[in-house]
Design a protein around this motif. Structure first.
Motif, PDB file in Angstrom:
ATOM      1  N   ARG A  81       7.788   4.896  -4.403  1.00 41.04           N
ATOM      2  CA  ARG A  81       9.189   5.264  -4.469  1.00 41.04           C
ATOM      3  C   ARG A  81       9.630   5.989  -3.195  1.00 41.04           C
ATOM      4  N   ARG A  82       8.754   6.822  -2.651  1.00 39.58           N
ATOM      5  CA  ARG A  82       9.092   7.510  -1.407  1.00 39.58           C
ATOM      6  C   ARG A  82       9.305   6.511  -0.268  1.00 39.58           C
ATOM      7  N   LEU A  83       8.474   5.484  -0.238  1.00 44.15           N
ATOM      8  CA  LEU A  83       8.625   4.456   0.793  1.00 44.15           C
ATOM      9  C   LEU A  83       9.903   3.645   0.589  1.00 44.15           C
ATOM     10  N   MET A  84      10.237   3.348  -0.662  1.00 41.66           N
ATOM     11  CA  MET A  84      11.508   2.664  -0.945  1.00 41.66           C
ATOM     12  C   MET A  84      12.690   3.495  -0.455  1.00 41.66           C
ATOM     13  N   ASP A  85      12.666   4.781  -0.775  1.00 42.06           N
ATOM     14  CA  ASP A  85      13.769   5.661  -0.364  1.00 42.06           C
ATOM     15  C   ASP A  85      13.905   5.716   1.155  1.00 42.06           C
ATOM     16  N   ALA A  86      12.772   5.631   1.844  1.00 42.40           N
ATOM     17  CA  ALA A  86      12.791   5.745   3.310  1.00 42.40           C
ATOM     18  C   ALA A  86      13.201   4.440   3.993  1.00 42.40           C
ATOM     19  N   PHE A  87      12.800   3.294   3.435  1.00 44.65           N
ATOM     20  CA  PHE A  87      12.911   2.051   4.205  1.00 44.65           C
ATOM     21  C   PHE A  87      13.691   0.923   3.534  1.00 44.65           C
ATOM     22  N   TRP A  88      14.134   1.104   2.323  1.00 49.06           N
ATOM     23  CA  TRP A  88      14.952   0.075   1.670  1.00 49.06           C
ATOM     24  C   TRP A  88      16.421   0.405   1.804  1.00 49.06           C
ATOM     25  N   PRO A  89      17.290  -0.581   2.056  1.00 49.31           N
ATOM     26  CA  PRO A  89      16.941  -1.958   2.390  1.00 49.31           C
ATOM     27  C   PRO A  89      16.334  -2.058   3.784  1.00 49.31           C
ATOM     28  N   GLY A  90      15.429  -2.997   3.951  1.00 51.09           N
ATOM     29  CA  GLY A  90      14.773  -3.147   5.244  1.00 51.09           C
ATOM     30  C   GLY A  90      13.535  -3.999   5.150  1.00 51.09           C
ATOM     31  N   PRO A  91      12.799  -4.131   6.263  1.00 51.70           N
ATOM     32  CA  PRO A  91      11.679  -5.073   6.355  1.00 51.70           C
ATOM     33  C   PRO A  91      10.353  -4.527   5.823  1.00 51.70           C
ATOM     34  N   LEU A  92      10.385  -3.931   4.634  1.00 47.68           N
ATOM     35  CA  LEU A  92       9.168  -3.428   3.994  1.00 47.68           C
ATOM     36  C   LEU A  92       9.034  -4.040   2.608  1.00 47.68           C
ATOM     37  N   THR A  93       7.868  -4.663   2.356  1.00 46.23           N
ATOM     38  CA  THR A  93       7.528  -5.199   1.032  1.00 46.23           C
ATOM     39  C   THR A  93       6.429  -4.348   0.429  1.00 46.23           C
ATOM     40  N   LEU A  94       6.596  -4.014  -0.843  1.00 47.29           N
ATOM     41  CA  LEU A  94       5.621  -3.208  -1.570  1.00 47.29           C
ATOM     42  C   LEU A  94       4.980  -4.054  -2.664  1.00 47.29           C
ATOM     43  N   VAL A  95       3.650  -4.037  -2.722  1.00 49.72           N
ATOM     44  CA  VAL A  95       2.928  -4.720  -3.793  1.00 49.72           C
ATOM     45  C   VAL A  95       2.698  -3.714  -4.914  1.00 49.72           C
ATOM     46  N   LEU A  96       3.221  -4.040  -6.107  1.00 51.09           N
ATOM     47  CA  LEU A  96       3.228  -3.114  -7.240  1.00 51.09           C
ATOM     48  C   LEU A  96       2.717  -3.804  -8.503  1.00 51.09           C
ATOM     49  N   PRO A  97       2.218  -3.031  -9.484  1.00 54.30           N
ATOM     50  CA  PRO A  97       1.793  -3.650 -10.744  1.00 54.30           C
ATOM     51  C   PRO A  97       2.986  -4.250 -11.487  1.00 54.30           C
ATOM     52  N   LEU A  98       2.788  -5.454 -12.016  1.00 48.54           N
ATOM     53  CA  LEU A  98       3.815  -6.077 -12.843  1.00 48.54           C
ATOM     54  C   LEU A  98       3.911  -5.367 -14.182  1.00 48.54           C
ATOM     55  N   LYS A  99       5.113  -5.199 -14.686  1.00 49.57           N
ATOM     56  CA  LYS A  99       5.294  -4.686 -16.040  1.00 49.57           C
ATOM     57  C   LYS A  99       4.906  -5.768 -17.052  1.00 49.57           C
ATOM     58  N   PRO A 100       4.452  -5.376 -18.248  1.00 48.54           N
ATOM     59  CA  PRO A 100       4.125  -6.369 -19.276  1.00 48.54           C
ATOM     60  C   PRO A 100       5.357  -7.171 -19.682  1.00 48.54           C
ATOM     61  N   ASP A 101       5.142  -8.446 -19.980  1.00 46.05           N
ATOM     62  CA  ASP A 101       6.201  -9.321 -20.493  1.00 46.05           C
ATOM     63  C   ASP A 101       7.411  -9.361 -19.561  1.00 46.05           C
ATOM     64  N   THR A 102       7.161  -9.315 -18.264  1.00 41.15           N
ATOM     65  CA  THR A 102       8.252  -9.377 -17.307  1.00 41.15           C
ATOM     66  C   THR A 102       8.890 -10.761 -17.303  1.00 41.15           C
ATOM     67  N   ALA A 103      10.153 -10.813 -16.903  1.00 40.88           N
ATOM     68  CA  ALA A 103      10.866 -12.091 -16.818  1.00 40.88           C
ATOM     69  C   ALA A 103      10.510 -12.860 -15.549  1.00 40.88           C
ATOM     70  N   ILE A 104       9.830 -12.218 -14.602  1.00 45.76           N
ATOM     71  CA  ILE A 104       9.395 -12.918 -13.390  1.00 45.76           C
ATOM     72  C   ILE A 104       8.453 -14.049 -13.786  1.00 45.76           C
ATOM     73  N   HIS A 105       8.709 -15.258 -13.286  1.00 39.08           N
ATOM     74  CA  HIS A 105       7.863 -16.378 -13.672  1.00 39.08           C
ATOM     75  C   HIS A 105       6.468 -16.220 -13.059  1.00 39.08           C
ATOM     76  N   PRO A 106       5.404 -16.580 -13.811  1.00 35.14           N
ATOM     77  CA  PRO A 106       4.039 -16.390 -13.310  1.00 35.14           C
ATOM     78  C   PRO A 106       3.752 -17.095 -11.988  1.00 35.14           C
ATOM     79  N   LEU A 107       4.446 -18.183 -11.683  1.00 34.76           N
ATOM     80  CA  LEU A 107       4.227 -18.855 -10.404  1.00 34.76           C
ATOM     81  C   LEU A 107       4.487 -17.936  -9.218  1.00 34.76           C
ATOM     82  N   VAL A 108       5.428 -17.012  -9.362  1.00 32.93           N
ATOM     83  CA  VAL A 108       5.790 -16.124  -8.261  1.00 32.93           C
ATOM     84  C   VAL A 108       4.589 -15.274  -7.848  1.00 32.93           C
ATOM     85  N   ALA A 109       3.864 -14.754  -8.840  1.00 31.99           N
ATOM     86  CA  ALA A 109       2.723 -13.879  -8.571  1.00 31.99           C
ATOM     87  C   ALA A 109       1.436 -14.645  -8.330  1.00 31.99           C
TER      88      ALA A 109
END
Length: 330
Positions: A81-109
């Motif tokens: 969250r500290r990195l998001m506050d510092a650099f979003w929006p911008g050229p930083l991607t964060l790899v984070l744990p998926l929440k259970p039963d997320t709507a993101i399609h499994p192909l994405v991950a």
């Protein structure tokens, strides 16, 4: 052929509507142009892999409009969250744990239990906000080839395969995002990119940890061979061979530079930010000449030089398309 529109308010609505219908849209971001699809629509996401010829084991970055949208799909720890506050929006991607039963399609991950999230600046963020769903959006190019940093480059490569391209001119940064992952009390650098390691380290108050870039894929852009032109790539050259094209850097030339088939200088003054912005465009131009080899002069590794050299090393690597092939060259 894809329709190309300037990114005005009507075009943003048109793009959001096309994405809601499951179509693919090339969108400008500050890093490179992205090939976007609704990340919650499996058929649309499958279309990305089909259009790019991308291996299904290579995960996709998910783009969000704000931190609240990110929190719908991922578990956000305090350091992330500290990195998001510092650099979003911008050229930083964060790899984070998926929440259970997320709507993101499994192909994405791509079968991982994590998701790579980024909040882009400008037009892309506006489209996501209108759609109110995250966008899976890898670089808008054929998989493994040079990333597109202009609408023209995208149209030349993928124009027959997608519905719409929004043209906001040349990409500002010209390199893909930096990807990091919080690991315990530290932060792993998974892919150097448009945000320097030094900038991140200033926020976290310590050094980034680095992993073997031939390690198992944990994030997009970690394939050994990537960002590759059709020509071969020869790095850190001090002498140009007959018939080679030259990708130069700085005011001093390699011996025999006059023999080059053609040459482009990433930055005559040695400015790494200028070099990053020009990298993919100049590689594509040299590649279009049809020569067998692009010779690249040495580029320092400090600041954005780390990301530039990462892309060049991957461009020069043996071309691979599967995990089995990757294992053979480790």
């Amino acid at each position: 052929m894809a329709l190309i529109l300037a990114p005005d308010e009507q075009a943003i609505l048109t793009a959001a509507s096309a994405l809601a219908e499951g179509k693919l849209v090339a969108i400008p971001t500050e890093t490179v142009y992205g090939l976007a699809a609704d990340a919650t629509n499996g058929d649309a996401v499958a279309g990305i892999f089909e259009a790019k010829g991308r291996p299904h084991f290579n995960p996709l970055i998910c783009h969000v409009s704000d931190i609240a949208m990110a929190a719908r799909y991922a578990v956000i720890d305090p350091l992330s969250r500290r990195l998001m506050d510092a650099f979003w929006p911008g050229p930083l991607t964060l790899v984070l744990p998926l929440k259970p039963d997320t709507a993101i399609h499994p192909l994405v991950a791509a079968g991982l239990d994590t998701i790579a999230l980024r909040m882009p600046r400008g037009v892309a963020g506006k489209i996501i906000a209108v759609l109110d769903r995250p966008l899976a959006a890898p670089s808008a190019n054929t998989s493994g080839k040079i990333s597109g940093t202009s609408a023209e480059a995208v149209a030349d490569d993928l124009g027959q395969k997608i519905a719409l391209i929004l043209d906001a001119g040349p990409s500002e940064v010209g390199l893909e995002s930096t990807i990091v992952k919080v690991d315990g009390d530290g932060v792993l650098l998974l892919r150097p990119g448009g945000l320097t390691a030094e900038d991140i380290e200033a926020v976290i108050g310590g050094k980034l940890n680095r992993i073997d870039q031939r390690a198992a894929i944990q994030a997009p852009g970690m394939m050994v061979s990537h960002y590759a032109p059709s020509a071969g790539v020869r790095l850190n050259v001090h002498e140009v061979r007959e018939g080679e094209a030259l990708l130069a850097f700085g005011p001093e030339r390699a011996r025999g530079a006059e023999r080059a088939l053609a040459s482009f200088n990433l930055s005559q003054t040695g400015n790494l930010r200028e070099a990053a912005a020009n990298l993919f465009d100049f590689m594509k131009r040299l590649d279009s000449l049809g020569g067998a080899v692009i010779a690249v002069e040495p580029i320092p590794f400090n600041g954005l030089g780390e990301a530039i050299n990462d892309r060049l090393v991957r461009a020069a690597a043996p071309r691979v398309s599967s995990i089995a092939e990757m294992e053979q060259i480790k």
